[in-house]
Design an enzyme around this catalytic site. Sequence first.
Site, mmCIF file in Angstrom:
data_model
loop_
_atom_site.group_PDB
_atom_site.id
_atom_site.type_symbol
_atom_site.label_atom_id
_atom_site.label_comp_id
_atom_site.label_asym_id
_atom_site.label_seq_id
_atom_site.Cartn_x
_atom_site.Cartn_y
_atom_site.Cartn_z
ATOM 1 N N GLY A 1 20.745 -6.050 -30.710
ATOM 2 C CA GLY A 1 21.726 -7.192 -30.548
ATOM 3 C C GLY A 1 21.842 -7.374 -29.012
ATOM 4 O O GLY A 1 20.744 -7.277 -28.378
ATOM 5 N N CYS B 1 20.876 -10.910 -24.949
ATOM 6 C CA CYS B 1 19.556 -11.419 -24.532
ATOM 7 C C CYS B 1 18.517 -11.659 -25.460
ATOM 8 O O CYS B 1 17.988 -12.643 -25.580
ATOM 9 C CB CYS B 1 19.191 -10.610 -23.490
ATOM 10 S SG CYS B 1 20.330 -10.566 -22.149
HETATM 11 C C1 UGA Z 1 17.591 -6.616 -22.571
HETATM 12 C C2 UGA Z 1 16.278 -6.046 -21.803
HETATM 13 O O1 UGA Z 1 15.887 -4.798 -21.936
HETATM 14 C C3 UGA Z 1 16.355 -6.298 -20.229
HETATM 15 O O2 UGA Z 1 15.219 -5.864 -19.692
HETATM 16 C C4 UGA Z 1 16.739 -7.980 -20.009
HETATM 17 O O3 UGA Z 1 16.992 -7.878 -18.544
HETATM 18 C C5 UGA Z 1 18.123 -8.019 -20.533
HETATM 19 O O4 UGA Z 1 17.978 -8.065 -21.988
HETATM 20 C C6 UGA Z 1 18.492 -9.554 -20.189
HETATM 21 O O5 UGA Z 1 17.557 -10.362 -20.742
HETATM 22 O O6 UGA Z 1 19.390 -9.835 -19.540
HETATM 23 P P1 UGA Z 1 19.807 -5.461 -22.908
HETATM 24 O O7 UGA Z 1 20.196 -6.641 -23.873
HETATM 25 O O8 UGA Z 1 20.923 -5.069 -21.942
HETATM 26 O O9 UGA Z 1 18.620 -5.674 -21.984
HETATM 27 O O10 UGA Z 1 19.707 -4.106 -23.717
HETATM 28 P P2 UGA Z 1 18.678 -3.099 -24.402
HETATM 29 O O11 UGA Z 1 18.891 -1.757 -23.585
HETATM 30 O O12 UGA Z 1 17.395 -3.875 -24.265
HETATM 31 O O13 UGA Z 1 18.963 -3.093 -25.728
HETATM 32 C C7 UGA Z 1 18.999 -4.347 -26.575
HETATM 33 C C8 UGA Z 1 19.002 -4.012 -28.139
HETATM 34 O O14 UGA Z 1 17.945 -3.390 -28.731
HETATM 35 C C9 UGA Z 1 20.297 -3.286 -28.491
HETATM 36 O O15 UGA Z 1 20.988 -3.292 -29.502
HETATM 37 C C10 UGA Z 1 19.574 -1.840 -28.708
HETATM 38 O O16 UGA Z 1 20.184 -0.887 -29.327
HETATM 39 C C11 UGA Z 1 18.157 -2.075 -29.094
HETATM 40 N N1 UGA Z 1 16.993 -1.376 -29.081
HETATM 41 C C12 UGA Z 1 16.657 -0.887 -27.969
HETATM 42 C C13 UGA Z 1 16.548 -0.691 -30.503
HETATM 43 O O17 UGA Z 1 16.830 -0.909 -31.328
HETATM 44 N N2 UGA Z 1 15.442 0.128 -30.233
HETATM 45 C C14 UGA Z 1 14.808 0.140 -28.827
HETATM 46 O O18 UGA Z 1 13.920 1.232 -28.957
HETATM 47 C C15 UGA Z 1 15.451 -0.148 -27.575
#
Ligand code: UGA
Length: 424
Positions: free
Chosen positions: A263, A266
């Site tokens: 979610g 981004c």
């Molecule tokens: C994401 C990118 O990771 C950043 O590098 C980028 O700068 C940012 O978008 C953006 O474009 O501004 P963010 O959305 O803050 O960062 O969060 P993430 O930690 O990447 O997680 C995104 C989603 O993926 C979360 O819902 C998380 O639970 C899910 N996720 C993440 C998974 O389901 N599995 C994983 O292995 C990693």
Amino acid sequence: MKISIIGSGYVGVVTGACLSEFGHEIIFVDIDQKKIDLLNKGIPPIYELGLADILEKNKHLISATDDYNSAIGATDLTFISVGTPCAENGTIDTVYVRSAAENIGSALKNTGKKDIHTIIVKSTVFPGTTESVVLDALERMSGKTAGEGFYLGCNPEFLKEGVAIEDFMNPDRIVIGSYDDGAGRVLSELYASFDCPKVITGIKTAEMIKYTSNAFLATKISFANEIGNICKKAGIDTEEVFKGVGLDARINPSFFRSGIGFGGSCFPKDVRALLSGAAESGVDTAILKAVLDVNEAQPLVMIDLLNKHIPDLKGRKVGLLGLAFKPDTDDIRESRAIPVISALTDMGAEVVGYDPLASENMSVLFPDVVYAKEISEVMACDAVLITTEWPEFENLDYSGKLVIDGRRVRRAAETAEIYEGVCW
Ligand code: UGA
């Protein structure tokens, strides 16, 4: 340096706060008087770990205003970090980026600034946007020419919510897109003390690096979820599989956590924008489509597993642990809890949600959900669904409970009476 930052949302405030740590003077420009007042008092207008301490400590270096003329006049470098909301067809709406650029252009004219000003786009914009929308607005309103009257570039961010300050201070790389040599020079100087690779390239390429990075990370997650669904049926532990797979240096172990999908503000938006942009230029994107399809279906796996144990949810109480799109944030944008709540309420269940930070935000979307103050209210429900992996959920006692886990909380697997993981 003296730096103005247009848009004091998540990216803008984190960027400004972190740059103030290097002694730079920061002026935030925003249209929201509430945010301006908070920033002038050294209080963050958004929640991010560690941000409050930095803003308080560097109060003397930071100010906020709604006046472009004074902010542009008093600074040498301006970051545009306004929102780029999703338009109806999936592309990004550049209305705020355009208006920020127009206002900067007017301010460059009004203030009659002699020193050459640098404008850098930090907002995530579709490749081509800086060189079309921003360049046009700046030249039109300022009467100046890019490369001579002002410098123009872009500098995408790679910050993860919850660890954004750490990410800013210790980047894997810094990407600088430069229209002219000047923007590249100014940003190279700004980031001189950062010990990481710096990719200096054209603006469109830099914009595309940002989209491609997010699309690839989203692809990794959907891929891990598809493999996880296969593993669940085959009785294989998907986490162990990806441990083995990630050890291949060509692959890398991060962002393979399977569960109920991604979610946030981004990944979903950026993948949609890339897909729509590609379609507009006649390119078919089978992989990107599949990434989104898997992500839409994944939260509903929880409902299927729940129905296996409670076939009729009408009038039953279902507790949700976690509403934020990930831990350590109050952000619910595209949270995977949203489709889960929708499906449960459609089936007549009574939903009780708990989140350490995000309940208030979720209550705007779902006013009829019961927002628990205590976790015990969720634990008293007929079933407990784990939708966000807040660390405190590792300290609960799930004995006697039916738990459907979308985020792999070990303690739940160990103590629940009936436990189902979505991919394990
Ligand atoms: C994401 C990118 O990771 C950043 O590098 C980028 O700068 C940012 O978008 C953006 O474009 O501004 P963010 O959305 O803050 O960062 O969060 P993430 O930690 O990447 O997680 C995104 C989603 O993926 C979360 O819902 C998380 O639970 C899910 N996720 C993440 C998974 O389901 N599995 C994983 O292995 C990693």
